[in-house]
Scaffold this motif. Structure first.
Motif, PDB file in Angstrom:
ATOM      1  N   VAL A 142     -68.115 -70.558  53.626  1.00  0.00           N
ATOM      2  CA  VAL A 142     -68.245 -71.184  52.309  1.00  0.00           C
ATOM      3  C   VAL A 142     -68.395 -70.177  51.171  1.00  0.00           C
ATOM      4  O   VAL A 142     -68.349 -70.560  49.995  1.00  0.00           O
ATOM      5  N   ASN A 143     -68.576 -68.905  51.503  1.00  0.00           N
ATOM      6  CA  ASN A 143     -68.844 -67.923  50.450  1.00  0.00           C
ATOM      7  C   ASN A 143     -67.934 -66.693  50.552  1.00  0.00           C
ATOM      8  O   ASN A 143     -67.202 -66.373  49.624  1.00  0.00           O
ATOM      9  N   GLN A 184     -72.430 -65.066  43.672  1.00  0.00           N
ATOM     10  CA  GLN A 184     -73.855 -65.214  43.394  1.00  0.00           C
ATOM     11  C   GLN A 184     -74.562 -63.873  43.553  1.00  0.00           C
ATOM     12  O   GLN A 184     -74.231 -63.087  44.433  1.00  0.00           O
ATOM     13  N   ARG A 185     -75.551 -63.651  42.724  1.00  0.00           N
ATOM     14  CA  ARG A 185     -76.240 -62.367  42.740  1.00  0.00           C
ATOM     15  C   ARG A 185     -77.748 -62.566  42.915  1.00  0.00           C
ATOM     16  O   ARG A 185     -78.288 -63.642  42.650  1.00  0.00           O
ATOM     17  N   PHE A 186     -78.414 -61.502  43.369  1.00  0.00           N
ATOM     18  CA  PHE A 186     -79.871 -61.501  43.490  1.00  0.00           C
ATOM     19  C   PHE A 186     -80.365 -60.090  43.228  1.00  0.00           C
ATOM     20  O   PHE A 186     -79.584 -59.131  43.204  1.00  0.00           O
ATOM     21  N   ARG A 187     -81.659 -59.954  43.044  1.00  0.00           N
ATOM     22  CA  ARG A 187     -82.235 -58.657  42.715  1.00  0.00           C
ATOM     23  C   ARG A 187     -83.249 -58.212  43.760  1.00  0.00           C
ATOM     24  O   ARG A 187     -83.973 -59.028  44.336  1.00  0.00           O
ATOM     25  N   ARG A 200     -74.772 -58.713  45.461  1.00  0.00           N
ATOM     26  CA  ARG A 200     -74.129 -60.006  45.689  1.00  0.00           C
ATOM     27  C   ARG A 200     -74.585 -60.602  47.019  1.00  0.00           C
ATOM     28  O   ARG A 200     -74.820 -59.880  47.989  1.00  0.00           O
ATOM     29  N   LYS A 201     -74.647 -61.919  47.034  1.00  0.00           N
ATOM     30  CA  LYS A 201     -75.013 -62.622  48.260  1.00  0.00           C
ATOM     31  C   LYS A 201     -73.777 -62.795  49.140  1.00  0.00           C
ATOM     32  O   LYS A 201     -72.731 -63.233  48.666  1.00  0.00           O
ATOM     33  N   ASP A 202     -73.911 -62.453  50.409  1.00  0.00           N
ATOM     34  CA  ASP A 202     -72.826 -62.636  51.364  1.00  0.00           C
ATOM     35  C   ASP A 202     -73.444 -62.888  52.734  1.00  0.00           C
ATOM     36  O   ASP A 202     -74.649 -63.167  52.840  1.00  0.00           O
TER      37      ASP A 202
END
Length: 736
Positions: free
Chosen positions: A453-454, A461-464, A471-473
């Motif tokens: 789905v990604n 989508q990103r995160f810190r 990036r989210k994977d």
């Protein structure tokens, strides 16, 4: 013979033959799914488990199978829609029926029905044999599966997909030519195919009536209205995939991967059908051009996603050049000796800790754990549980180093963390089954779900982590799932273990992912370990020895190496090709790392170098050295020789044999190293090997991130076999 002729000219048979002749891609989609569920494709990666044992919210139950049923129903629906768009114009009699699309689906169900029967047979067999489920639970799961599938297929009865020819007034309400085929001035292919009989219901057959008296253009107008409505459903499937990717952080929306795969197959089948319908013979060259364009676009950063090591700083300002000069300068003699002295302080702390309870020279234990997915995780964790239980925690207290690959280091890392919590005063019973259950939970669903789905789209989508953004994977999801399974105890930076390791409270862990660009190791540890980057006699110019590794703490000191997330270090060590993304490091040019097993699947190379570097200290301060190996497979196995090779075997054997025998190549090399230790190591060196061997031949637990109930029991019970019981007695005598 007349019956056979009637069968041949029936609508289901003619549709099947039409797929064989003109729409082979529609058949291939079900062939791929059939190979998945029968373990004939991607069995090594555990794809079959995604279909046969789907998890939702950590459980396999009615609702998980309900969602899989919804997914399969959606795929069958869109598969039928695509087939209908491509083929309905060949059967104009359909437009005269009430609910023409439903009639088409009923007659086009031969292939989906065949797959469903195989799927259900495999599912029931799997649940009985491998999950040891009762018939009550199996029937309940099947009820969920059928409920979801039927609910989705009910859409085929909708009015929008079942417009039919009723009257001239009715046709005036339908927009003419809502979709036009791009044919490059080629005449449209409206050849009719002979059909004598069809199913109007699954239980009722009737003869096809002639429709020559109907206006063909008006019949085609009906079909084109269906095509527009069908396109809307295909776009909805794509939107669902994108929405699930957006919500993948929430467990409620992490549907079973099997359902996601069915949705993915849906959005793949639909565009291919569109190519075939609109472009006809131009479809193949246009498709090739699009692939080439996509490949060219990957050269741009906004299209080319690179997984990163979470915690490191990837700004270009202080990136280290990755070349031979830099590699050797970061492991020069001064750095080598500095890090060596740092570790000797830790060794002295470890020695003083042991001497508090034992006045004799201590036994030094080095732990090696092999790769092998979740089975290696469970095996390593359980063996450490058993050894500490039988030795009253002497085993890990005497351990100074843990190294290895992939799944084995996951289990070792979790056990070491629990041991540290106990050392810090927390009341923990390390032998509790609760912890073994935690580490044996499924991790495959989260990874494969994220991939579908990604990652197959563009991860956006990103995160810190601190000041750094990523990036989210599926790599991110793997770490998230590991933290969920272990109640977040590993959610810390690698440097959080530095003090405990230096004081000798816990063994130092060294992760050794392989740099695929040149075959070197990346030594990842909470301590600086430049002494592991090259042979100890590197300064001898006559030997021309290479620097065969780089050290995280020294090489990436300007990129916040001490802030690397501990779960990322574990993941880098367990990056099995394709299942997990390679990790790009902040160098110029960027290097990639993958699974440590490519270079050393057992961690023994790291242990032998550690012994060599500190041999003077060990010879003076240690009474005995014990290397404890937790292997997820038997070491000495009978050779398998192909007597009668097929043509395909002759082509692939030169390559496949390298992969199949990779562990043996490493064993041959390491055995020679062990044999030579007697020339420089004074204390006795004992190799204790615990091997997972299946209770039944040819039924070993899979090397994936999912284990069945039967496989978990098989892994745990392997400690009872004769070889492992003998090894237990040996180590108990050495640590008494």
């Amino acid at each position: 013979m007349q019956i056979l002729r009637n069968i041949y000219w029936s609508f289901p048979v003619q549709l099947f033959l039409l797929h064989l002749r003109r729409n082979l891609f529609l058949l291939i989609s079900f062939i791929i799914l059939t190979l998945f569920v029968t373990k004939n494709l991607a069995a090594l990666y555990g794809f079959a488990y995604l279909f046969l044992d789907p998890e939702y919210l950590g459980k396999v139950n009615f609702w998980s199978f309900f969602l899989v049923g919804l997914g399969l129903g959606a795929f069958v629906l869109i598969w039928n829609i695509t087939s209908y768009i491509l083929n309905s114009h060949r059967f104009p009699f359909l437009a005269t029926f009430e609910r023409p699309f439903t009639r088409y689906c009923v007659n086009n169900s031969l292939i989906p029905l065949f797959f469903s029967i195989i799927y259900i047979i495999e599912l029931v067999h799997f649940q009985i044999v491998f999950e040891l489920n009762s018939w009550y639970h199996i029937v309940l799961n099947l009820l969920g599966f059928f409920t979801g599938g039927i609910l989705m297929l009910a859409i085929s009865f909708s009015k929008s997909l079942n417009t039919h020819y009723r009257s001239e007034a009715h046709l005036q309400k339908i927009k003419h030519n809502p979709m036009k085929r791009w044919t490059f001035n080629q005449p449209a292919d409206h050849r009719k195919l002979r059909v004598d009989y069809l199913f109007i219901y699954p239980w009722r057959i009737r003869r096809v009536r002639e429709v020559d008296h109907y206006d063909e253009d008006k019949l085609l107008t009906v079909f084109k209205q269906h095509h527009r409505n069908a396109l809307v459903l295909e776009l909805i499937a794509l939107e669902v995939i994108i929405l699930l990717g957006f919500l993948m952080d929430y467990p409620l929306f992490r549907v079973p991967t099997a359902a996601s795969i069915f949705l993915l197959m849906s959005i793949l089948v639909a565009p291919i059908g569109a190519f075939a319908y609109y472009l006809k013979t131009w479809g193949t060259p246009v498709f090739i051009v699009l692939i080439l364009l996509f490949n060219m676009m990957l050269h741009f950063d906004f299209m080319n996603h690179k997984n990163k090591a979470f915690g490191l700083n990837y700004t270009t300002e202080h990136r280290m050049a990755y070349n031979l000069s830099t590699i050797e300068s970061k492991s020069d003699e001064a750095t080598f000796n500095r890090d060596k002295e740092h570790e000797i302080i830790s060794l002295n702390n470890w020695k003083h800790k042991i001497l508090k309870t034992d006045s004799s020279k201590p036994t030094l234990v080095l732990i090696n754990c092999s790769g092998g997915g979740l089975r290696a995780t469970v095996w390593t964790f359980y063996v450490m549980q058993v050894l500490d239980s039988l030795t009253h925690d002497k085993f890990l207290n005497h351990s100074k180093l843990i190294s290895g690959a992939s799944g084995g280091t996951v289990g070792a890392a979790y056990y070491r963390e629990l041991f540290l919590e106990k050392q810090n005063g927390k009341k923990i019973d390390l032998s509790k089954n609760e912890y073994l259950d935690n580490v044996s939970r499924d991790m495959l669903n989260a990874v494969s779900f994220s991939f579908v789905v990604n990652d197959l789209l563009i991860p956006w989508q990103r995160f810190r982590v601190g000041e750094n953004q990523y990036r989210k994977d599926r790599g991110y999801m793997w770490e998230e799932q590991l933290n969920e399974n272990t109640n977040g105890v590993l959610d810390k930076s690698i440097t959080d273990y530095a003090d405990a390791e230096k004081l000798g409270l816990i063994p130092m862990m060294v992760f050794t992912p392989t740099i695929i660009d040149d075959g070197r190791k990346l030594n990842v540890a909470a301590q600086p370990v430049a002494y592991l980057d090259r042979p100890s006699n590197f300064a001898d110019e006559k030997k021309e020895l290479k620097t065969d590794a780089i050290d995280l703490q020294n090489f990436f000191s300007k990129q916040d190496a001490d802030q690397l997330q501990f779960t990322t270090a574990i993941r880098m060590n367990a990056t099995f090709p394709y299942i997990m993304p390679n990790v790009f490091m902040p160098t110029t040019p960027e290097i990639q790392t993958m699974d440590a097993g490519l270079r050393d699947n057992f961690g023994l190379e790291t242990s032998m170098r550690y012994l060599d570097v500190f041999k003077e200290w060990i010879n003076e301060n240690v009474g005995a050295v014990v290397i404890v190996q937790m292997r997820d497979m038997k070491k000495n196995i009978a050779p398998k020789v192909s007597v009668h090779q097929s043509l395909m075997s002759k082509i692939i054997d030169p390559i496949s044999s390298i992969y199949i025998n990779w562990s043996d190549y490493q064993d041959f090399h390491f055995d020679e190293q062990i044999n030579n230790t007697s020339s420089w190591l004074k204390p006795d060196l004992d190799i204790i090997t615990f091997e997972y061997t299946p209770s039944e031949s040819n039924s070993a637990a899979s090397m994936t991130w999912h284990l069945t109930t039967k496989e978990k029991l098989d892994v745990v019970n392997a400690i009872k076999n004769l070889h492992n019981q003998t090894e237990l007695k040996k180590i108990l005598s050495l640590l008494q």
